[in-house]
Write a protein that holds these residues in place. Structure first.
Motif, PDB file in Angstrom:
ATOM      1  N   LEU A   1       0.941  -0.785   0.334  1.00 37.90           N
ATOM      2  CA  LEU A   1      -0.274   0.173   0.048  1.00 37.90           C
ATOM      3  C   LEU A   1       1.063   1.087  -0.077  1.00 37.90           C
ATOM      4  CD1 LEU A   1      -2.431  -1.181   2.611  1.00 37.90           C
ATOM      5  CD2 LEU A   1      -3.140  -0.598   0.261  1.00 37.90           C
ATOM      6  N   THR A   2       1.887   1.262   0.582  1.00 43.41           N
ATOM      7  CA  THR A   2       3.512   2.750   1.121  1.00 43.41           C
ATOM      8  C   THR A   2       3.641   2.592  -1.092  1.00 43.41           C
ATOM      9  OG1 THR A   2       3.517   1.961   3.039  1.00 43.41           O
ATOM     10  CG2 THR A   2       4.480   3.468   2.250  1.00 43.41           C
ATOM     11  N   GLU A   3       4.051   1.434  -1.144  1.00 43.21           N
ATOM     12  CA  GLU A   3       5.180   2.062  -2.463  1.00 43.21           C
ATOM     13  C   GLU A   3       4.346   1.321  -3.509  1.00 43.21           C
ATOM     14  OE1 GLU A   3       7.870  -1.059  -1.525  1.00 43.21           O
ATOM     15  OE2 GLU A   3       9.060   0.031   0.195  1.00 43.21           O
ATOM     16  N   GLN A   4       3.454   0.804  -3.492  1.00 43.58           N
ATOM     17  CA  GLN A   4       2.918   0.923  -4.829  1.00 43.58           C
ATOM     18  C   GLN A   4       1.609   1.631  -5.034  1.00 43.58           C
ATOM     19  OE1 GLN A   4       1.905  -3.570  -6.241  1.00 43.58           O
ATOM     20  NE2 GLN A   4       3.613  -3.610  -4.787  1.00 43.58           N
ATOM     21  N   GLU A   5       0.758   1.831  -4.036  1.00 40.73           N
ATOM     22  CA  GLU A   5      -0.989   2.483  -4.002  1.00 40.73           C
ATOM     23  C   GLU A   5      -0.052   3.976  -3.865  1.00 40.73           C
ATOM     24  OE1 GLU A   5      -3.368   1.584  -5.480  1.00 40.73           O
ATOM     25  OE2 GLU A   5      -2.571  -0.690  -5.192  1.00 40.73           O
ATOM     26  N   HIS A   6       0.558   4.128  -2.674  1.00 44.78           N
ATOM     27  CA  HIS A   6       1.184   5.616  -2.508  1.00 44.78           C
ATOM     28  C   HIS A   6       0.078   5.933  -1.378  1.00 44.78           C
ATOM     29  CE1 HIS A   6       4.459   5.024  -4.968  1.00 44.78           C
ATOM     30  NE2 HIS A   6       3.743   5.524  -5.964  1.00 44.78           N
ATOM     31  N   VAL A   7      -0.381   5.313  -0.436  1.00 40.23           N
ATOM     32  CA  VAL A   7      -1.629   5.997   0.213  1.00 40.23           C
ATOM     33  C   VAL A   7      -0.884   7.181   1.404  1.00 40.23           C
ATOM     34  CG1 VAL A   7      -2.418   3.523  -0.082  1.00 40.23           C
ATOM     35  CG2 VAL A   7      -0.601   3.910   1.827  1.00 40.23           C
ATOM     36  N   ALA A   8      -1.557   7.789   1.356  1.00 35.44           N
ATOM     37  CA  ALA A   8      -1.450   8.936   2.029  1.00 35.44           C
ATOM     38  C   ALA A   8      -1.292   8.855   4.263  1.00 35.44           C
ATOM     39  CB  ALA A   8      -1.912  10.238   2.253  1.00 35.44           C
ATOM     40  N   GLY A   9      -1.595   7.694   4.075  1.00 34.71           N
ATOM     41  CA  GLY A   9      -2.095   6.995   5.138  1.00 34.71           C
ATOM     42  C   GLY A   9      -2.751   5.438   5.765  1.00 34.71           C
ATOM     43  N   LEU A  10      -2.688   5.003   7.257  1.00 32.47           N
ATOM     44  CA  LEU A  10      -2.883   3.752   7.437  1.00 32.47           C
ATOM     45  C   LEU A  10      -3.618   3.624   8.016  1.00 32.47           C
ATOM     46  CD1 LEU A  10       0.063   2.301   6.376  1.00 32.47           C
ATOM     47  CD2 LEU A  10      -1.511   1.379   4.988  1.00 32.47           C
ATOM     48  N   VAL A  11      -5.102   2.503   7.759  1.00 31.00           N
ATOM     49  CA  VAL A  11      -5.616   2.582   9.297  1.00 31.00           C
ATOM     50  C   VAL A  11      -5.886   0.600   9.349  1.00 31.00           C
ATOM     51  CG1 VAL A  11      -8.338   2.412  10.284  1.00 31.00           C
ATOM     52  CG2 VAL A  11      -7.208   4.507   9.446  1.00 31.00           C
ATOM     53  N   LEU A  12      -5.618   0.101  10.470  1.00 31.17           N
ATOM     54  CA  LEU A  12      -5.137  -0.653  11.019  1.00 31.17           C
ATOM     55  C   LEU A  12      -6.892  -0.943  11.952  1.00 31.17           C
ATOM     56  CD1 LEU A  12      -3.677  -3.332  10.971  1.00 31.17           C
ATOM     57  CD2 LEU A  12      -2.693  -2.390  12.980  1.00 31.17           C
ATOM     58  N   ALA A  13      -6.912  -2.304  11.875  1.00 25.31           N
ATOM     59  CA  ALA A  13      -8.268  -3.343  12.513  1.00 25.31           C
ATOM     60  C   ALA A  13      -7.929  -4.186  12.087  1.00 25.31           C
ATOM     61  CB  ALA A  13      -9.097  -2.740  12.316  1.00 25.31           C
ATOM     62  N   ASP A  14      -7.252  -4.865  13.658  1.00 26.25           N
ATOM     63  CA  ASP A  14      -6.982  -6.345  13.899  1.00 26.25           C
ATOM     64  C   ASP A  14      -5.891  -6.128  15.353  1.00 26.25           C
ATOM     65  OD1 ASP A  14      -5.611  -9.180  13.094  1.00 26.25           O
ATOM     66  OD2 ASP A  14      -5.213  -8.261  11.241  1.00 26.25           O
ATOM     67  N   SER A  15      -5.440  -7.490  15.367  1.00 26.04           N
ATOM     68  CA  SER A  15      -5.105  -8.188  16.651  1.00 26.04           C
ATOM     69  C   SER A  15      -3.905  -7.037  17.334  1.00 26.04           C
ATOM     70  CB  SER A  15      -4.446  -9.510  17.003  1.00 26.04           C
ATOM     71  OG  SER A  15      -2.712  -9.935  15.588  1.00 26.04           O
ATOM     72  N   THR A  16      -3.480  -7.288  17.907  1.00 27.79           N
ATOM     73  CA  THR A  16      -1.854  -7.029  18.864  1.00 27.79           C
ATOM     74  C   THR A  16      -0.605  -7.787  18.673  1.00 27.79           C
ATOM     75  OG1 THR A  16      -3.475  -6.581  21.282  1.00 27.79           O
ATOM     76  CG2 THR A  16      -0.741  -6.732  21.270  1.00 27.79           C
ATOM     77  N   GLU A  17      -0.971  -8.545  18.114  1.00 28.27           N
ATOM     78  CA  GLU A  17       0.730  -8.942  17.675  1.00 28.27           C
ATOM     79  C   GLU A  17       0.587  -8.012  15.940  1.00 28.27           C
ATOM     80  OE1 GLU A  17      -0.212 -12.143  19.949  1.00 28.27           O
ATOM     81  OE2 GLU A  17      -1.837 -10.932  19.128  1.00 28.27           O
ATOM     82  N   VAL A  18      -0.616  -8.375  15.127  1.00 26.08           N
ATOM     83  CA  VAL A  18      -0.411  -7.633  14.236  1.00 26.08           C
ATOM     84  C   VAL A  18      -0.569  -5.539  13.921  1.00 26.08           C
ATOM     85  CG1 VAL A  18      -1.825  -7.017  11.978  1.00 26.08           C
ATOM     86  CG2 VAL A  18      -2.072  -9.538  12.599  1.00 26.08           C
ATOM     87  N   ALA A  19      -0.689  -4.968  14.415  1.00 22.91           N
ATOM     88  CA  ALA A  19      -0.368  -3.907  15.314  1.00 22.91           C
ATOM     89  C   ALA A  19       0.569  -3.757  15.322  1.00 22.91           C
ATOM     90  CB  ALA A  19      -1.637  -3.392  16.219  1.00 22.91           C
ATOM     91  N   GLU A  20       1.363  -4.534  16.195  1.00 21.85           N
ATOM     92  CA  GLU A  20       3.478  -3.933  16.996  1.00 21.85           C
ATOM     93  C   GLU A  20       3.302  -3.599  15.274  1.00 21.85           C
ATOM     94  OE1 GLU A  20       6.987  -5.829  19.897  1.00 21.85           O
ATOM     95  OE2 GLU A  20       3.996  -7.421  19.744  1.00 21.85           O
ATOM     96  N   SER A  21       4.099  -5.547  14.339  1.00 26.82           N
ATOM     97  CA  SER A  21       4.053  -5.569  13.132  1.00 26.82           C
ATOM     98  C   SER A  21       4.079  -4.333  12.107  1.00 26.82           C
ATOM     99  CB  SER A  21       4.056  -7.326  13.075  1.00 26.82           C
ATOM    100  OG  SER A  21       4.697  -7.286  12.270  1.00 26.82           O
ATOM    101  N   ALA A  22       3.176  -4.420  12.078  1.00 22.79           N
ATOM    102  CA  ALA A  22       2.937  -3.515  11.548  1.00 22.79           C
ATOM    103  C   ALA A  22       3.216  -1.793  11.330  1.00 22.79           C
ATOM    104  CB  ALA A  22       1.084  -2.641  11.214  1.00 22.79           C
ATOM    105  N   ALA A  23       2.937  -1.719  12.916  1.00 18.96           N
ATOM    106  CA  ALA A  23       3.167  -0.474  13.273  1.00 18.96           C
ATOM    107  C   ALA A  23       5.464   0.097  13.536  1.00 18.96           C
ATOM    108  CB  ALA A  23       3.335   0.259  14.885  1.00 18.96           C
TER     109      ALA A  23
END
Length: 413
Positions: free
Chosen positions: A106-128
């Motif tokens: 999403l960041t490198e190909q879609e060039h999003v301005a920002g992201l919203v995450l809805a998932d578990s704590t483990e996923v949130a830590e990795s995504a952060a």
């Protein structure tokens, strides 16, 4: 002159003039990325999260003067010359590796301005951590574990309340009951990230509220663990169970163990697992601290209008996950608008300066204002209880539609 050469010359001049003609270019949409589990056991609420974000984008892009929400009146982003928002959703499959790959795409190909995450704590830590490496703003709409905002990640923001804020509401209600609460038995889901910290935090919050914590137990989702927990609880009398679970399976295991005891003590559920529990099938008298209440939303004008738009658009009632994602997406859109550009650092700065009031929310919060750690300082919690085959708001008392019940629940259907 050769007629053919003349015709070719005229055609060339025509093309040259056409190429030099100026036209008003339509601004490219500002893309917002959404990460949620769209496959696997959590796909149902993952779709709700994407739909909640999609509705927020619709509210920004279309004219909704009846809603006192940021960017609802008018169309598009006024700070970006009317630029519209677009949405790009990716599947995390409920796992950190898939989430990191999706975030990178999403960041490198879609060039999003920002992201919203809805998932578990483990996923949130990795995504952060990945958002920090790629320098893209990430708004966590779902997880509540306190330690996530203690990691020192500058590009991570959380719109909802932390576990500590949710637990404060729970213990405030328990403190109001006083001696009738009896001894508190603390139960946590084992094998989950942050469970040890949760026990420590809950004990400290209970101490501050003057609520005595007795025994501390753990439970896994296996039937043998649930039965062992049942036996331990069945041997106790005159107590209330406060439980923390990150998964719906963990919450269900606790609810079944509590509901099948002879005394059937009151169960107070904390953590994402209990927020995902649609009903306590085990028959427990379940109270839970939540960031959003469907019953309260039906009584609050703005939340009710947004819920109606959601049901009209997607053919199903708005869920708590959808409300979480909607709120995070609106906050991100307001920051993109305030930044006035697609520069990620400018958007991050705008997020740190975000100040939304209570009247601009569909949540029962004081608004949105992020602290230095990325936590929304105005996020709050309410307490609801399963009563008469539905969740009823019981705390704070000024918002309650029903009083909390501390006895055994109604029989199972």
């Amino acid at each position: 002159m050769n007629p053919l050469r003349l015709a070719c010359g005229l055609a060339s001049v025509t093309l040259l003039i056409a190429g030099c003609t100026t036209t008003t270019d339509t601004p490219q949409p500002a893309a917002v990325g959404v990460l949620a589990p769209l496959t696997g056991p959590d796909a149902g609420w993952g779709v709700d999260a994407v739909n909640g974000a999609r509705l927020a984008v619709d509210v920004v892009n279309d004219d909704h003067p009846e809603l006192p929400l940021p960017l609802a009146a008018g169309t598009g982003l006024p700070g970006r010359g009317g630029t519209r928002l677009s949405l790009a959703a990716r599947d995390t499959a409920g796992g950190p590796e898939a989430a990191s790959a999706a975030l990178t795409s999403l960041t490198e190909q879609e060039h999003v301005a920002g992201l919203v995450l809805a998932d578990s704590t483990e996923v949130a830590e990795s995504a952060a951590s990945q958002a920090q490496r790629l320098r893209v703003p990430l708004l966590d709409a779902r997880s509540t574990d306190d330690y996530l905002t203690e990691l020192g990640i500058d590009w991570y923001f959380r719109t909802g309340p932390s576990d500590s804020r949710l637990a404060e509401a729970a213990f405030a209600l328990l403190a109001r009951r006083g001696q009738g609460t009896g001894t508190i038995t603390l139960v946590t889901e084992s094998g989950r990230t942050g469970s040890a910290a949760a026990v420590s935090d809950l004990r400290e919050l209970a101490r501050r509220a003057g609520v005595p914590i007795g025994e501390t137990l753990t439970v896994a989702t296996a039937a043998a663990d649930r039965d062992a927990l049942h036996d331990r609880l069945d041997a106790q009398t005159g107590h209330t169970v406060v439980a923390w679970a990150q998964t719906a399976a963990g919450a269900r295991a606790v609810a079944e163990a509590v509901g099948q005891t002879g005394e059937r003590p009151t169960l107070f559920g904390l953590g994402q697992g209990f927020r995902l529990l649609e009903r306590p099938d085990g028959g427990a008298a379940l109270l839970r601290a939540v960031p959003w209440s469907a019953e309260l939303a039906g009584r609050e004008p703005t939340a009710r209008l947004v819920a109606q738009l959601y049901e009209q658009r997607f053919g199903r009632p708005m869920s708590a996950v959808a409300a979480d994602a909607f709120t995070a997406t609106i906050a991100l859109a307001a920051a993109i608008d305030a930044a006035g550009s697609s520069d990620a650092a400018a958007i991050r700065t705008a997020l740190r300066r975000t100040s939304l009031s209570a009247v601009q929310m569909i949540m029962p919060w004081d608004g949105v204002r992020f602290g230095d750690d990325g936590q929304n300082q105005f996020a709050a919690a309410v307490v609801e209880q399963w009563q008469d085959r539905g969740y009823r708001l019981v705390y704070p008392v000024e918002l309650a539609s029903s009083a909390a019940r501390w006895s055994s629940p109604e029989p199972q259907p």
